[in-house]
Every structure is written in structure tokens, then in C-alpha cells.
Design a protein around this motif. Structure first.
Motif, short mmCIF file in Angstrom:
data_model
loop_
_atom_site.label_atom_id
_atom_site.label_comp_id
_atom_site.label_asym_id
_atom_site.label_seq_id
_atom_site.Cartn_x
_atom_site.Cartn_y
_atom_site.Cartn_z
N ASN A 92 0.83 -1.21 0.00
CA ASN A 92 0.00 0.00 0.00
C ASN A 92 0.86 1.26 0.00
O ASN A 92 0.67 2.18 0.82
N ASN A 109 2.34 4.79 -0.69
CA ASN A 109 1.94 6.15 -1.08
C ASN A 109 3.15 7.05 -0.85
O ASN A 109 3.77 7.01 0.21
N ILE A 146 4.31 -4.61 -9.94
CA ILE A 146 3.12 -4.81 -9.13
C ILE A 146 2.89 -6.31 -8.93
O ILE A 146 2.64 -7.04 -9.89
N GLU A 149 -3.45 -2.74 -7.26
CA GLU A 149 -3.33 -1.67 -8.25
C GLU A 149 -2.58 -0.48 -7.64
O GLU A 149 -2.62 -0.26 -6.43
N MET A 150 -1.93 0.28 -8.52
CA MET A 150 -1.19 1.46 -8.07
C MET A 150 -1.28 2.53 -9.14
O MET A 150 -1.30 2.23 -10.34
N GLU A 151 -1.34 3.78 -8.71
CA GLU A 151 -1.37 4.91 -9.63
C GLU A 151 -0.05 5.67 -9.49
O GLU A 151 0.30 6.12 -8.41
N GLN A 181 -1.91 3.90 -14.65
CA GLN A 181 -2.54 2.92 -13.78
C GLN A 181 -1.82 1.58 -13.94
O GLN A 181 -1.73 1.05 -15.05
N ILE A 232 3.40 8.43 -6.08
CA ILE A 232 2.82 7.10 -6.06
C ILE A 232 1.59 7.09 -5.15
O ILE A 232 1.63 7.63 -4.04
N THR A 289 -1.72 4.53 -3.79
CA THR A 289 -2.49 3.30 -3.70
C THR A 289 -3.88 3.66 -3.20
O THR A 289 -4.03 4.10 -2.05
N SER A 311 -2.26 -2.55 -2.66
CA SER A 311 -1.19 -2.90 -3.59
C SER A 311 -0.03 -3.56 -2.84
O SER A 311 0.22 -3.26 -1.67
N ALA A 371 4.01 -4.39 -4.00
CA ALA A 371 4.93 -4.14 -5.11
C ALA A 371 6.36 -4.43 -4.70
O ALA A 371 6.71 -4.46 -3.52
#
Length: 254
Positions: free
Chosen positions: A19, A21, A35, A39-41, A50, A67, A69, A73, A75
Motif C-alpha cells: 500500500n 503512497n 506490481i 493496483e497502483m497509480e 494505472q 505514487i 495506492t 497494492s 509491489a
């Protein structure tokens, strides 16, 4: 507010995240994200991507990125210095990736993970795997003229990167780029979240650490090669940043 992450020269490090961020920041290293699940942006220079499980993304040196989440996520990340891939670094000069998201075959993934995310891999395996990965990436995207945001920040950072071993100041950079010193000082502090002097010293000391760990050059010579005109200033800044003397640092990494 933009954060600058100070990274060592010749750096190679990997870690796992859950997770993740992270606010807008930049650094000298490449950053590879894979990943594992969720999911991650990732936003790079105001472009949003995305990422889903099984996908890779590569962030180039000095690209401003963040970054996010939103739900969940997991990763794996790998940060590596441009010194590891000099041929690719020359290819991307003043360029960016049209699409930094890419995929690898299961066979390539197995090799990459064995070499990059294993504590038993050696330097040659790491560099060979990085070039294999970059070759796969280039086959799936193209290089385009870089759109650095903001342009002035990129110009300042590039100038520092090219001249930090010389006697430079914010005054000299302002003259070179055609800006007033007062404007550039305020601009730098606002966007990089640190003063120019602190930024320059961190860059120089990180380079000194690289020389201390990879060469047998005398400390006085390393001080000069890192941009310091006298050993006293070098020692003072080294202790301030690394909390030890150059000699103690060399002993800890030898």
C-alpha cells in the motif's frame, strides 16, 4: 512542495512495499516498479499511469513522480544508479519514455527476479539483467523529446549534475540560465524543499562516498574531486551529512 531524495552514486537497492503512497519527489536514480498484486497509480511529470498486477513501470532519473495506492497494492521496487547502465543513460538524454509501463514474458520475469531481487546475485548478473529488461522495454515503447516539468527545475538540476565537482554557486547558475539570483533562490527552495547549498553538499558528499568505497584515492584527493577547495570544509560537511568522518566511512564499507 517537491521532495528531493538524495541517493548514492553507484546505488543499487531493492525493497518490497505494501500500500505504498509517496508524494511528488525526484532523485538521480532509475526506479523500477513491479506490481505483485492489487493496483497502483503513478504520476510522472503530470502524466498518470494505472498499474495492475504483473506490470512493470520505469521512472527515469530526475523525473518528478508520485505514487498512490487507492485500495490495495503489493509491489517490488528496484532503484539503480545511471552508472549501472551508461549506454541506456546516453540513449535517453533529453528524452522520456512515451509509455513507461511494460510487460515481460514469464521466462524473462524469472531471470529478472533471480538477478535483481535476490541477495545472491552478483554485479555482472545485475547489470546484464538491467540491460535485458531495458531492451524489452524499448521494444514496447519509444523515446520522445522530454517534457520536463517544470523546465527550469530540470535545467538547474542538470547544471548541478554536470558541474558539482567545480566551483559553482547559485549566483553562477543564475547568470548561466539568465535568471536573477533572488528569483532562483526562492524558486529552488520552494520546489526542492531544501536550500541550494544543502543540495549541493549532499550531491558532493554522496559522490565522495562513492569514491571512498570504490577507490583507494587519498581522502584529500577525494575532497578535491568532489568539488571542495579545502579539506576542512569537506570534513565538516561530511560529518554533518553522514554523521561520521570520511576515514570512518571508508572503514565501514571496506
Amino acid at each position: 512542495m517537491l521532495l528531493y531524495e538524495s541517493k548514492h552514486f553507484d546505488l543499487f537497492t531493492t525493497y518490497q512495499s505494501t500500500n505504498l503512497n509517496f508524494p511528488s519527489h525526484l532523485h538521480r536514480c532509475f526506479e523500477l516498479i513491479f506490481i505483485v498484486e492489487g493496483e497502483m497509480e503513478v504520476t510522472i511529470s503530470e502524466r498518470c499511469f494505472q498499474l495492475e498486477a504483473g506490470q512493470f513501470l520505469l521512472i527515469l532519473p530526475y523525473e518528478i513522480h508520485s505514487i498512490l495506492t487507492k485500495t490495495q497494492s503489493r509491489a517490488r521496487l528496484c532503484l539503480f544508479s545511471p552508472d549501472y547502465v551508461p549506454t541506456f543513460q546516453k540513449m535517453i538524454e533529453k528524452r522520456s519514455l512515451e509509455n513507461p509501463v511494460f510487460n515481460l514474458s514469464l521466462e524473462a520475469q524469472a531471470l529478472i527476479f533471480k538477478s535483481l531481487f535476490s541477495s545472491h546475485s552478483n554485479l555482472l548478473e545485475q547489470k546484464g539483467s538491467l540491460y535485458l529488461l531495458l531492451s524489452e522495454l524499448i521494444q514496447q515503447t519509444s523515446l520522445v523529446e522530454a517534457k520536463k516539468e517544470p523546465d527550469l527545475l530540470h535545467s538547474i538540476l542538470s547544471y548541478i549534475q554536470e558541474h558539482f565537482t567545480e566551483s559553482i554557486s547559485l549566483h553562477s547558475i543564475a547568470r548561466s540560465l539568465g535568471y536573477s539570483y533572488n528569483y532562483l533562490s526562492k524558486y529552488f527552495n520552494t520546489h526542492v524543499n531544501t536550500s541550494f547549498v544543502d543540495f549541493l553538499n549532499e550531491t558532493r558528499i554522496n559522490y565522495a562516498c562513492y569514491l571512498l568505497s570504490t577507490s583507494e584515492k587519498p581522502i584529500t584527493e577525494i575532497a578535491h574531486l568532489s568539488g571542495y577547495e579545502n579539506i576542512r570544509s569537506f570534513n565538516r560537511n561530511f560529518i554533518k551529512i553522514k554523521l561520521c568522518t570520511p576515514k570512518e566511512y571508508r572503514g565501514s564499507v571496506s
